[in-house]
Motif scaffolding. Sequence first.
Motif, short mmCIF file in Angstrom:
data_model
loop_
_atom_site.label_atom_id
_atom_site.label_comp_id
_atom_site.label_asym_id
_atom_site.label_seq_id
_atom_site.Cartn_x
_atom_site.Cartn_y
_atom_site.Cartn_z
N ASP A 101 1.02 -1.27 0.17
CA ASP A 101 -0.10 -0.02 -0.20
C ASP A 101 1.15 1.46 -0.08
O ASP A 101 0.53 2.54 -0.48
CB ASP A 101 -0.76 -0.14 1.08
CG ASP A 101 0.31 0.21 2.16
OD1 ASP A 101 0.94 0.54 3.11
OD2 ASP A 101 -0.61 0.14 3.54
N GLY A 102 2.11 1.16 0.18
CA GLY A 102 3.38 2.67 -0.11
C GLY A 102 3.68 3.00 1.16
O GLY A 102 4.99 3.48 1.28
N THR A 103 3.03 2.18 2.36
CA THR A 103 3.95 2.60 3.83
C THR A 103 4.84 1.49 3.73
O THR A 103 5.44 1.07 3.51
CB THR A 103 2.63 1.35 5.02
OG1 THR A 103 1.23 2.18 4.92
CG2 THR A 103 3.18 2.03 6.45
N VAL A 104 6.11 2.94 4.11
CA VAL A 104 7.27 2.69 4.55
C VAL A 104 7.81 2.55 5.76
O VAL A 104 7.61 3.28 6.46
CB VAL A 104 8.30 3.92 3.95
CG1 VAL A 104 9.72 3.48 4.16
CG2 VAL A 104 7.86 4.03 2.28
N VAL A 105 8.67 1.28 6.21
CA VAL A 105 9.18 1.01 7.70
C VAL A 105 10.50 1.34 7.45
O VAL A 105 11.47 0.28 7.11
CB VAL A 105 8.61 -0.69 7.91
CG1 VAL A 105 9.40 -0.30 9.70
CG2 VAL A 105 6.94 0.03 8.50
N ALA A 110 17.96 -1.79 12.09
CA ALA A 110 17.31 -3.01 11.48
C ALA A 110 16.89 -4.13 12.20
O ALA A 110 14.88 -4.48 12.01
CB ALA A 110 18.49 -3.76 10.61
N ILE A 111 17.06 -4.11 13.23
CA ILE A 111 16.32 -5.04 14.67
C ILE A 111 15.13 -4.09 14.26
O ILE A 111 13.68 -4.49 14.72
CB ILE A 111 17.05 -5.27 15.94
CG1 ILE A 111 16.37 -6.49 16.40
CG2 ILE A 111 16.86 -3.96 17.17
CD1 ILE A 111 15.49 -7.48 15.93
N GLU A 112 14.62 -2.81 14.77
CA GLU A 112 13.57 -2.36 14.83
C GLU A 112 12.69 -2.55 14.01
O GLU A 112 11.40 -2.16 13.98
CB GLU A 112 14.06 -0.40 15.58
CG GLU A 112 14.94 -0.40 16.23
CD GLU A 112 15.02 0.83 17.21
OE1 GLU A 112 15.36 1.36 18.51
OE2 GLU A 112 15.53 2.12 15.85
N THR A 113 13.16 -2.19 12.71
CA THR A 113 12.90 -2.41 11.70
C THR A 113 12.23 -3.82 11.69
O THR A 113 10.76 -3.50 11.43
CB THR A 113 13.67 -1.88 10.27
OG1 THR A 113 13.87 -0.57 10.31
CG2 THR A 113 12.64 -1.83 8.81
N LEU A 114 12.85 -4.42 11.62
CA LEU A 114 12.08 -6.20 11.44
C LEU A 114 10.83 -6.08 12.77
O LEU A 114 9.68 -6.48 11.88
CB LEU A 114 13.41 -6.80 11.68
CG LEU A 114 12.69 -8.23 12.00
CD1 LEU A 114 12.16 -9.23 10.69
CD2 LEU A 114 14.19 -9.15 13.06
N ILE A 115 10.90 -5.94 13.27
CA ILE A 115 10.40 -5.42 14.92
C ILE A 115 8.90 -5.06 14.39
O ILE A 115 7.38 -5.19 14.54
CB ILE A 115 10.82 -5.40 16.24
CG1 ILE A 115 11.82 -6.30 16.89
CG2 ILE A 115 9.33 -6.01 17.14
CD1 ILE A 115 12.31 -6.13 17.98
N GLU A 116 9.17 -3.92 13.71
CA GLU A 116 7.98 -2.91 13.60
C GLU A 116 7.54 -3.15 12.99
O GLU A 116 6.00 -3.25 12.49
CB GLU A 116 8.13 -1.70 13.47
CG GLU A 116 7.74 -0.92 12.40
CD GLU A 116 5.58 -0.30 13.97
OE1 GLU A 116 4.79 0.08 13.10
OE2 GLU A 116 6.69 -0.40 14.72
N VAL A 117 7.87 -3.68 11.41
CA VAL A 117 6.84 -4.60 10.08
C VAL A 117 6.38 -5.76 10.90
O VAL A 117 4.63 -5.92 10.11
CB VAL A 117 7.93 -5.11 9.05
CG1 VAL A 117 7.62 -5.91 8.06
CG2 VAL A 117 8.97 -3.96 7.73
N ARG A 119 5.18 -6.19 13.41
CA ARG A 119 3.87 -5.93 14.45
C ARG A 119 2.89 -5.63 13.31
O ARG A 119 1.94 -5.81 13.48
CB ARG A 119 4.36 -4.97 15.52
CG ARG A 119 3.04 -4.16 16.33
CD ARG A 119 3.91 -3.19 17.27
NE ARG A 119 3.94 -2.32 16.08
CZ ARG A 119 2.95 -1.44 15.88
NH1 ARG A 119 1.47 -2.31 16.28
NH2 ARG A 119 3.47 0.02 15.35
N ARG A 120 3.40 -4.96 12.31
CA ARG A 120 2.13 -4.48 11.27
C ARG A 120 1.59 -5.83 11.25
O ARG A 120 0.57 -5.71 10.54
CB ARG A 120 2.80 -3.79 10.49
CG ARG A 120 3.36 -2.08 11.34
CD ARG A 120 3.88 -1.19 9.59
NE ARG A 120 4.44 -0.40 10.46
CZ ARG A 120 3.59 0.98 10.41
NH1 ARG A 120 2.68 1.15 9.30
NH2 ARG A 120 3.88 2.17 10.77
#
Length: 194
Positions: A101-105, A110-117, A119-120
């Motif tokens: 949908d275009g949402t960028v994380v 990298a670990i914060e990005t992985l966890i946020e992805v 979670r989403r």
Amino acid sequence: MPLLQWVLQALWDFSFLHFVMELVLVVEYHPREGVSVALSRKAKISEISGAKRIEPYPQRVRVSKPVKGNEIPIEVKEKPENYKTRKVTNHTKGLKVTFSDGTVVCLPTAIETLIEVLRRIGFERVAKLNLGKDKWPLVGKEIRPTKEGITWQHECDGWYIYSNTNNTKKKQQLKKISDALGLRLQIDDGKPRR
């Protein structure tokens, strides 16, 4: 004297003379005329038409917290004279994930990005895929026993995410999740712009 230094010195000098008065620093820029700086005695920035308040960067909010082993200090042995330190040449490239949908994380690590992805996507959905390493799931409800000073997992919303992997492995895991759930994630190296 550089402009910023001059402005700060002027503010410092002026604050001693009129310490009971609030000041507003006005900076104007016109492409062909350059920059002009002025002090205003108006007490509120809202009294200046078209003024824009500059807020400091917001504090970074942690997505998760590391689950560490016992926090007892480890005894450090002296190194022999001929000991060579290892130079790290592969600095982290970060991680950037774009949803269909275009949402960028793209968070600072990298670990914060992985966890946020994750979670989403939903920790439960990912846990059902049974991905993991060394008999430990990528996402689960159990804490892995650890040695002192080693972080194996991060905790987020009651789930434990296996975090002791390199960026290549994190990207491979996200690719598997994307393919299994039909998410069409675009996974790249990248760090947020400051």
